[in-house]
Motif scaffolding. Structure first.
Motif, PDB file in Angstrom:
ATOM      1  N   LEU A 164       1.239  -1.558  -0.264  1.00 39.55           N
ATOM      2  CA  LEU A 164      -0.294   0.102  -0.001  1.00 39.55           C
ATOM      3  C   LEU A 164       0.635   1.200  -0.050  1.00 39.55           C
ATOM      4  O   LEU A 164       0.727   2.605  -0.890  1.00 39.55           O
ATOM      5  CB  LEU A 164      -0.755  -0.191   1.475  1.00 39.55           C
ATOM      6  CG  LEU A 164      -1.999  -0.896   1.214  1.00 39.55           C
ATOM      7  CD1 LEU A 164      -2.686  -1.510   2.110  1.00 39.55           C
ATOM      8  CD2 LEU A 164      -2.887  -0.339   0.426  1.00 39.55           C
ATOM      9  N   HIS A 168       0.231   4.443  -2.037  1.00 35.47           N
ATOM     10  CA  HIS A 168       0.200   6.033  -1.648  1.00 35.47           C
ATOM     11  C   HIS A 168       1.461   6.678  -1.082  1.00 35.47           C
ATOM     12  O   HIS A 168       0.581   7.888  -0.167  1.00 35.47           O
ATOM     13  CB  HIS A 168      -1.063   5.492  -0.657  1.00 35.47           C
ATOM     14  CG  HIS A 168      -2.361   4.810  -0.802  1.00 35.47           C
ATOM     15  ND1 HIS A 168      -3.390   5.929  -2.524  1.00 35.47           N
ATOM     16  CD2 HIS A 168      -2.738   2.967  -1.290  1.00 35.47           C
ATOM     17  CE1 HIS A 168      -4.606   4.705  -2.139  1.00 35.47           C
ATOM     18  NE2 HIS A 168      -3.918   3.532  -1.740  1.00 35.47           N
ATOM     19  N   LEU A 172      -0.520   6.897   4.248  1.00 36.12           N
ATOM     20  CA  LEU A 172      -2.289   5.678   3.969  1.00 36.12           C
ATOM     21  C   LEU A 172      -2.977   6.679   4.932  1.00 36.12           C
ATOM     22  O   LEU A 172      -3.233   6.901   6.272  1.00 36.12           O
ATOM     23  CB  LEU A 172      -1.560   4.241   5.254  1.00 36.12           C
ATOM     24  CG  LEU A 172      -0.644   3.989   4.606  1.00 36.12           C
ATOM     25  CD1 LEU A 172       0.170   2.683   4.836  1.00 36.12           C
ATOM     26  CD2 LEU A 172      -0.405   3.531   2.591  1.00 36.12           C
ATOM     27  N   PRO A 173      -4.123   5.587   3.853  1.00 35.76           N
ATOM     28  CA  PRO A 173      -5.517   6.254   3.979  1.00 35.76           C
ATOM     29  C   PRO A 173      -5.773   5.422   5.009  1.00 35.76           C
ATOM     30  O   PRO A 173      -5.794   4.429   5.035  1.00 35.76           O
ATOM     31  CB  PRO A 173      -6.049   6.506   2.908  1.00 35.76           C
ATOM     32  CG  PRO A 173      -5.237   5.775   2.476  1.00 35.76           C
ATOM     33  CD  PRO A 173      -4.384   5.712   2.472  1.00 35.76           C
ATOM     34  N   GLU A 175      -8.676   3.180   4.773  1.00 36.50           N
ATOM     35  CA  GLU A 175      -9.116   2.202   4.101  1.00 36.50           C
ATOM     36  C   GLU A 175      -8.442   2.696   2.665  1.00 36.50           C
ATOM     37  O   GLU A 175      -8.536   3.741   2.540  1.00 36.50           O
ATOM     38  CB  GLU A 175     -11.119   2.686   4.372  1.00 36.50           C
ATOM     39  CG  GLU A 175     -11.960   2.387   5.610  1.00 36.50           C
ATOM     40  CD  GLU A 175     -11.684   0.867   6.422  1.00 36.50           C
ATOM     41  OE1 GLU A 175     -11.233  -0.095   5.776  1.00 36.50           O
ATOM     42  OE2 GLU A 175     -11.615   1.213   7.296  1.00 36.50           O
ATOM     43  N   ALA A 176      -8.360   1.266   2.630  1.00 37.83           N
ATOM     44  CA  ALA A 176      -7.616   1.638   1.112  1.00 37.83           C
ATOM     45  C   ALA A 176      -7.467  -0.577   0.153  1.00 37.83           C
ATOM     46  O   ALA A 176      -8.232  -1.403   1.258  1.00 37.83           O
ATOM     47  CB  ALA A 176      -6.118   1.380   1.127  1.00 37.83           C
ATOM     48  N   SER A 177      -7.705  -0.631  -1.300  1.00 36.31           N
ATOM     49  CA  SER A 177      -7.726  -1.151  -1.575  1.00 36.31           C
ATOM     50  C   SER A 177      -6.720  -1.774  -2.156  1.00 36.31           C
ATOM     51  O   SER A 177      -6.193  -0.997  -2.519  1.00 36.31           O
ATOM     52  CB  SER A 177      -8.850  -1.657  -2.182  1.00 36.31           C
ATOM     53  OG  SER A 177     -10.328  -1.531  -1.273  1.00 36.31           O
ATOM     54  N   ASP A 219      -9.613  -5.198   0.359  1.00 36.49           N
ATOM     55  CA  ASP A 219      -9.924  -3.667   1.161  1.00 36.49           C
ATOM     56  C   ASP A 219      -9.343  -3.721   2.290  1.00 36.49           C
ATOM     57  O   ASP A 219      -9.535  -4.864   2.916  1.00 36.49           O
ATOM     58  CB  ASP A 219     -11.965  -3.436   1.135  1.00 36.49           C
ATOM     59  CG  ASP A 219     -12.469  -3.556   0.089  1.00 36.49           C
ATOM     60  OD1 ASP A 219     -11.824  -3.292  -0.483  1.00 36.49           O
ATOM     61  OD2 ASP A 219     -13.148  -3.972   0.313  1.00 36.49           O
ATOM     62  N   CYS A 220      -8.851  -2.901   2.667  1.00 39.49           N
ATOM     63  CA  CYS A 220      -7.978  -3.253   3.639  1.00 39.49           C
ATOM     64  C   CYS A 220      -8.159  -1.529   4.858  1.00 39.49           C
ATOM     65  O   CYS A 220      -8.616  -0.992   4.324  1.00 39.49           O
ATOM     66  CB  CYS A 220      -6.121  -2.516   3.470  1.00 39.49           C
ATOM     67  SG  CYS A 220      -5.509  -4.036   2.829  1.00 39.49           S
ATOM     68  N   ILE A 222      -6.337  -0.429   7.658  1.00 38.87           N
ATOM     69  CA  ILE A 222      -4.901   0.316   7.820  1.00 38.87           C
ATOM     70  C   ILE A 222      -4.780   0.230   9.784  1.00 38.87           C
ATOM     71  O   ILE A 222      -3.506  -0.065  10.272  1.00 38.87           O
ATOM     72  CB  ILE A 222      -4.488   1.839   7.566  1.00 38.87           C
ATOM     73  CG1 ILE A 222      -5.017   1.387   5.835  1.00 38.87           C
ATOM     74  CG2 ILE A 222      -3.507   2.249   7.490  1.00 38.87           C
ATOM     75  CD1 ILE A 222      -4.508   0.919   4.939  1.00 38.87           C
TER      76      ILE A 222
END
Length: 234
Positions: A164, A168, A172-173, A175-177, A219-220, A222
């Motif tokens: 990720l 990014h 990191l945001p 939530e991230a995919s 879908d993560c 974080i």
């Protein structure tokens, strides 16, 4: 033959060139030659002369070693936007691993003598390359630390977070995919584990709410992934 990309932003997307001036980037573009490797092509082998480096633009290349017992050890999987072969170009030593096109792969090749001439004539470029190499060394140290010091759930979580961050950046945001092109067998090779154990760890992360799988998309969460990646920091 594909036309050489002349966009400065394109060349600076490869970390080794990100600090190069506009003029130096333009010179790099004149050195590059486009290549294509069908799936399964052995691009180079350990011990070969390191007379060029490759900038991957499409596809995926696997770096691996064959152990004395005949077992393949997967080191890295290089996807678009990554560079390989630069170490042998810069230090004059033979290739340290085998490189194989996992799927149809395209990219640019830059020869050793041409690149070394460029950085020899440009001290600013040489300093930028040194900083790039230091960053690579730190990343290698982190990878070894992950394999040696963390349980497999933490290693898988750290793998997802590192991937990720390549997308990014460090911030990191929430939530991230991720779209994972690697198979579980390939991920297992990177993490020094078996495929069944990696599968169990991915299931464990899913049960703990750190990830949600939707086909090849993950879908993560974080915060939860970070908690699992550094379990002793509470």
């Amino acid at each position: 033959m594909a036309e050489i990309n002349k966009s400065p932003a394109f060349w600076r997307s490869f970390p080794i060139f990100e600090e190069f001036s506009k003029e130096l980037v333009a010179e790099v573009a004149t050195l590059a030659q486009w290549r294509k490797w069908p799936s399964g092509t052995v691009i180079f082998q350990r011990g070969d002369d390191g007379n060029y480096m490759i900038l991957v633009t499409e596809g995926r290349i696997k770096l691996s070693l064959i152990t004395s017992q005949g077992k393949e050890l997967s080191l890295r999987h290089l996807e678009p936007g990554t560079l390989l072969g630069e170490m042998a170009v810069l230090d004059g030593e033979p290739r340290s691993a085998d490189a194989t096109a996992s799927i149809l792969t395209e990219g640019y090749v830059i020869g050793k003598s041409e690149f070394m001439n460029l950085i020899t004539r440009n001290p600013d470029a040489a300093e930028a390359v040194m900083r790039y190499l230091c960053k690579r060394l730190r990343e290698t140290t982190d990878q070894l630390e992950t394999i040696a010091l963390y349980d497999l759930d933490s290693r898988v979580a750290r793998f997802f977070l590192a991937t990720l961050r390549h997308i990014h950046g460090d911030e990191l945001p929430d939530e991230a995919s991720l779209h994972i092109a690697l198979s579980q067998t390939e991920i297992a090779g990177i993490l020094g584990a078996s495929r069944p154990k990696v599968n169990r760890s991915i299931l464990s992360l899913e049960e703990q709410g750190a990830i949600t799988r939707k086909g090849n998309v993950i879908d993560c969460n974080i915060r939860r992934l970070t908690h699992l990646a550094e379990p002793d920091e509470d």
